[in-house]
Motif scaffolding. Structure first.
Motif, PDB file in Angstrom:
ATOM      1  N   ARG A  54       9.319  14.026   8.664  1.00  0.00           N
ATOM      2  CA  ARG A  54       9.137  14.810   9.890  1.00  0.00           C
ATOM      3  C   ARG A  54       9.714  14.060  11.101  1.00  0.00           C
ATOM      4  O   ARG A  54      10.376  14.632  11.954  1.00  0.00           O
ATOM      5  N   GLU A  76       8.416   8.446   2.217  1.00  0.00           N
ATOM      6  CA  GLU A  76       7.084   7.814   2.317  1.00  0.00           C
ATOM      7  C   GLU A  76       6.038   8.710   1.661  1.00  0.00           C
ATOM      8  O   GLU A  76       5.151   8.232   0.961  1.00  0.00           O
ATOM      9  N   ASN A  77       6.186  10.028   1.863  1.00  0.00           N
ATOM     10  CA  ASN A  77       5.196  10.962   1.309  1.00  0.00           C
ATOM     11  C   ASN A  77       5.778  12.226   0.682  1.00  0.00           C
ATOM     12  O   ASN A  77       5.140  12.843  -0.165  1.00  0.00           O
ATOM     13  N   LYS A  80       5.576  13.119  -3.134  1.00  0.00           N
ATOM     14  CA  LYS A  80       4.325  12.949  -3.869  1.00  0.00           C
ATOM     15  C   LYS A  80       3.796  14.314  -4.308  1.00  0.00           C
ATOM     16  O   LYS A  80       4.210  15.355  -3.785  1.00  0.00           O
ATOM     17  N   HIS A 113       9.589   8.632  -5.133  1.00  0.00           N
ATOM     18  CA  HIS A 113       8.235   8.040  -5.151  1.00  0.00           C
ATOM     19  C   HIS A 113       7.251   9.180  -4.969  1.00  0.00           C
ATOM     20  O   HIS A 113       7.250   9.785  -3.877  1.00  0.00           O
ATOM     21  N   ASP A 120      -3.315  10.980  -3.417  1.00  0.00           N
ATOM     22  CA  ASP A 120      -2.562  12.063  -2.793  1.00  0.00           C
ATOM     23  C   ASP A 120      -2.188  13.169  -3.760  1.00  0.00           C
ATOM     24  O   ASP A 120      -1.123  13.772  -3.684  1.00  0.00           O
ATOM     25  N   GLU A 161       0.932   2.287  -9.531  1.00  0.00           N
ATOM     26  CA  GLU A 161      -0.396   1.653  -9.421  1.00  0.00           C
ATOM     27  C   GLU A 161      -1.348   2.012 -10.565  1.00  0.00           C
ATOM     28  O   GLU A 161      -2.494   2.423 -10.360  1.00  0.00           O
ATOM     29  N   GLN A 244       5.413  -4.023  -4.556  1.00  0.00           N
ATOM     30  CA  GLN A 244       5.306  -3.330  -3.279  1.00  0.00           C
ATOM     31  C   GLN A 244       5.390  -4.293  -2.079  1.00  0.00           C
ATOM     32  O   GLN A 244       6.022  -3.972  -1.065  1.00  0.00           O
ATOM     33  N   GLU A 283       8.086  -1.832  -1.009  1.00  0.00           N
ATOM     34  CA  GLU A 283       7.318  -1.293   0.120  1.00  0.00           C
ATOM     35  C   GLU A 283       6.942  -2.385   1.119  1.00  0.00           C
ATOM     36  O   GLU A 283       5.871  -2.397   1.686  1.00  0.00           O
ATOM     37  N   TRP A 325       8.430  -0.663   4.106  1.00  0.00           N
ATOM     38  CA  TRP A 325       7.676   0.609   4.103  1.00  0.00           C
ATOM     39  C   TRP A 325       7.639   1.143   5.523  1.00  0.00           C
ATOM     40  O   TRP A 325       6.693   0.933   6.273  1.00  0.00           O
ATOM     41  N   ARG A 336      -2.629   3.705  10.767  1.00  0.00           N
ATOM     42  CA  ARG A 336      -3.466   4.836  10.342  1.00  0.00           C
ATOM     43  C   ARG A 336      -4.490   4.390   9.306  1.00  0.00           C
ATOM     44  O   ARG A 336      -5.619   4.858   9.297  1.00  0.00           O
TER      45      ARG A 336
HETATM   46  O1  G3I Z   1       1.042  15.607   6.429  1.00  0.00           O
HETATM   47  C1  G3I Z   1      -0.376  15.835   6.538  1.00  0.00           C
HETATM   48  C2  G3I Z   1      -0.691  16.580   7.803  1.00  0.00           C
HETATM   49  O2  G3I Z   1      -0.116  17.886   7.725  1.00  0.00           O
HETATM   50  C3  G3I Z   1      -2.220  16.666   7.975  1.00  0.00           C
HETATM   51  O3  G3I Z   1      -2.512  17.282   9.210  1.00  0.00           O
HETATM   52  C4  G3I Z   1      -2.791  15.232   7.962  1.00  0.00           C
HETATM   53  C5  G3I Z   1      -4.294  15.209   8.127  1.00  0.00           C
HETATM   54  O4  G3I Z   1      -4.886  15.583   6.914  1.00  0.00           O
HETATM   55  O5  G3I Z   1      -2.469  14.602   6.707  1.00  0.00           O
HETATM   56  C6  G3I Z   1      -1.057  14.462   6.569  1.00  0.00           C
HETATM   57  O6  G3I Z   1      -0.781  13.850   5.330  1.00  0.00           O
HETATM   58  C7  G3I Z   1      -1.098  12.449   5.295  1.00  0.00           C
HETATM   59  C8  G3I Z   1       0.219  11.679   5.052  1.00  0.00           C
HETATM   60  O7  G3I Z   1      -0.052  10.283   4.852  1.00  0.00           O
HETATM   61  C9  G3I Z   1       1.193  11.799   6.211  1.00  0.00           C
HETATM   62  O8  G3I Z   1       0.656  11.167   7.345  1.00  0.00           O
HETATM   63  C10 G3I Z   1      -2.036  12.245   4.128  1.00  0.00           C
HETATM   64  O9  G3I Z   1      -3.277  12.850   4.441  1.00  0.00           O
HETATM   65  C11 G3I Z   1      -2.242  10.746   3.933  1.00  0.00           C
HETATM   66  O10 G3I Z   1      -3.031  10.543   2.751  1.00  0.00           O
HETATM   67  C12 G3I Z   1      -0.881  10.086   3.707  1.00  0.00           C
HETATM   68  O11 G3I Z   1      -1.098   8.675   3.583  1.00  0.00           O
HETATM   69  C13 G3I Z   1      -0.028   8.027   2.890  1.00  0.00           C
HETATM   70  C14 G3I Z   1      -0.645   7.242   1.729  1.00  0.00           C
HETATM   71  O12 G3I Z   1       0.369   6.495   1.044  1.00  0.00           O
HETATM   72  C15 G3I Z   1      -1.276   8.175   0.706  1.00  0.00           C
HETATM   73  O13 G3I Z   1      -0.272   9.010   0.160  1.00  0.00           O
HETATM   74  C16 G3I Z   1       0.668   7.054   3.853  1.00  0.00           C
HETATM   75  O14 G3I Z   1       1.343   7.771   4.879  1.00  0.00           O
HETATM   76  C17 G3I Z   1       1.673   6.213   3.074  1.00  0.00           C
HETATM   77  O15 G3I Z   1       2.260   5.218   3.914  1.00  0.00           O
HETATM   78  C18 G3I Z   1       0.972   5.520   1.910  1.00  0.00           C
HETATM   79  O16 G3I Z   1       1.951   4.834   1.174  1.00  0.00           O
HETATM   80  C19 G3I Z   1       1.442   4.170  -0.022  1.00  0.00           C
HETATM   81  C20 G3I Z   1       2.488   4.333  -1.108  1.00  0.00           C
HETATM   82  O17 G3I Z   1       2.715   5.707  -1.333  1.00  0.00           O
HETATM   83  C21 G3I Z   1       2.032   3.613  -2.378  1.00  0.00           C
HETATM   84  N1  G3I Z   1       1.749   2.184  -2.093  1.00  0.00           N
HETATM   85  C22 G3I Z   1       0.763   1.991  -1.024  1.00  0.00           C
HETATM   86  C23 G3I Z   1       1.239   2.669   0.260  1.00  0.00           C
HETATM   87  C24 G3I Z   1       0.262   2.422   1.399  1.00  0.00           C
HETATM   88  O18 G3I Z   1      -0.984   3.007   1.107  1.00  0.00           O
END
Ligand code: G3I
Length: 373
Positions: A54, A76-77, A80, A113, A120, A161, A244, A283, A325, A336
């Motif tokens: 985004r 990043e997401n 998934k 990824h 997630d 993981e 990572q 990462e 990352w 966050r």
């Molecule tokens: O996009 C939605 C948004 O529409 C909504 O309003 C908001 C509130 O619910 O959530 C948003 O999605 C979030 C997304 O990040 C984007 O910000 C998800 O809830 C949140 O769970 C997600 O967190 C990500 C996390 O993995 C879980 O998937 C982090 O950004 C991301 O940096 C983190 O990355 C992980 C790697 O995939 C695996 N290794 C660890 C690393 C750090 O945790």
């Protein structure tokens, strides 16, 4: 940029010495031939970063920075399960396609990824997946997603993981929905399906918490290696392991020296190489939670940690890619999910929130340059 140094002082941990704001002669510009991508490529390292799709669409300066620095990208997401598959029979590839298009327009490689994880996952998973349908749901996902981009991906994190020592299994496997319902061999199923769906992608197992010189990290490293050895022995198609490298900056003087990174990481990388695997740092970022608020001190501690870790791992020829990352502090997940107690925004990445190269940038670039080809 004032060059700063961080010097261990016996018994007092880290000591910050600010040098006059003289630009060291060696610091060229930070784009083009001076970029992380260019310096990495000159020393056998594919450098890139995780992308907030985004932000990529809405922030031109962010897109410009990524174009200038990166040779490989990963979502990043956007790739998934949650973002991709809102219902068991519904896929939404808009954001993933946008990243693929951006990467291909800019002649960058792509990491995927990820194809199976415990986090997630969309809400329908718990209500829908059973022992009877889990294997089908998993293989359909992998065939659909990896098949969509077949031939266009450098590599996929096929399973992310899968090891969690605290879950108490002798093999260290994490007690996830896929282990419970698709069976103990779900990794084999996932990797074989991914190979069939995209024979050109490097199939990667990706994990965290395997970097440090601690008993916990060593125990996890051994469990990951045990799993990889079993996969290789069964001729499961696995090509790489992702480390990572979500690291912690060297701790504050009060607590002495910070987390070391050393022999355990190097033995792991050597063992992976002996299994015929490539190693990707997938990462990397360096949280500065343990450091005082002083920005110069935090930047120096983060810089020292990038230097220490990259000098260590780049000594092994199996390490072929380094991705951070994110690339700018502006969008780091750490603020966050793992914020500083004082509420200060963290400074974990090569570019600060205003897109200026941080000391970490120079630490990374110099570590790439020190790599013996
Ligand atoms: O996009 C939605 C948004 O529409 C909504 O309003 C908001 C509130 O619910 O959530 C948003 O999605 C979030 C997304 O990040 C984007 O910000 C998800 O809830 C949140 O769970 C997600 O967190 C990500 C996390 O993995 C879980 O998937 C982090 O950004 C991301 O940096 C983190 O990355 C992980 C790697 O995939 C695996 N290794 C660890 C690393 C750090 O945790």
């Amino acid at each position: 940029m004032a060059a700063v140094g961080v010097f261990p002082v016996a018994g007092r941990g880290l000591h910050l010495a600010l040098k006059p704001g003289k630009k060291p002669a060696s610091i060229e510009g930070v784009t083009g031939a001076g970029s992380l991508g260019a310096h990495g490529a000159a020393h056998g390292v594919l450098y890139g970063c995780a992308v907030d799709v985004r932000a990529l669409a809405n922030d031109a300066a962010y897109a410009k920075l990524i174009r200038e620095q990166c040779r490989i990208l990963v979502a990043e997401n956007a790739m998934k399960w949650g973002p991709l598959r809102p219902a068991v029979d519904k896929f939404n590839f808009d954001e993933a396609d946008a990243l693929v298009a951006f990467a291909e327009e800019n002649k960058m490689k792509l990491r995927g990824h990820n194809l199976a994880w415990h986090r997630d996952n969309p809400r329908w998973i718990d209500a829908t997946v059973t022992a009877a349908n889990a294997r089908q749901i998993l293989t359909t996902h992998i065939e659909t997603v990896a098949g969509r981009y077949a031939g266009r991906m450098h590599s996929w994190d096929v399973v992310n993981e899968a090891i969690e020592i605290k879950d108490g299994r002798a093999d260290g496997m994490r007690n996830t929905v896929w282990l419970r319902l698709a069976g103990d061999d779900y990794l084999e199923l996932a990797f074989r399906t991914a190979r069939d769906a995209d024979p050109q992608a490097l199939l990667t197992y990706n994990d965290y918490g395997i970097e440090g010189e601690t008993p916990e990290a060593e125990q996890k490293r051994q469990a990951v290696l045990g799993m990889l050895r079993r996969m290789v022995a069964r001729r499961v198609p696995v090509d790489a392991v992702g480390v990572q490298a979500h690291l912690s900056a060297l701790a504050v003087p009060a607590s002495g020296t910070g987390p070391a990174y050393g022999d355990g990481m190097m033995r792991f990388i050597a063992a992976a190489r002996e299994l015929g695997l490539q190693v990707f740092i997938t990462e990397m970022d360096v949280n500065d939670k343990a450091s005082p608020a002083n920005v110069a001190f935090r930047d120096a501690a983060v810089e020292a940690t990038y230097k220490r870790f990259l000098d260590l791992v780049l000594a092994d020829p199996a390490v072929r890619a380094v991705l951070t990352w994110g690339i700018t502090d502006r969008y780091t997940w750490l603020d966050r999910e793992s914020a500083r107690s004082d509420g200060q925004p963290e400074r974990p990445l090569p570019f600060d929130a205003d897109y200026h190269a941080a000391p970490a940038f120079y630490a990374m670039r110099d570590a790439f340059d020190r790599r013996k080809a």
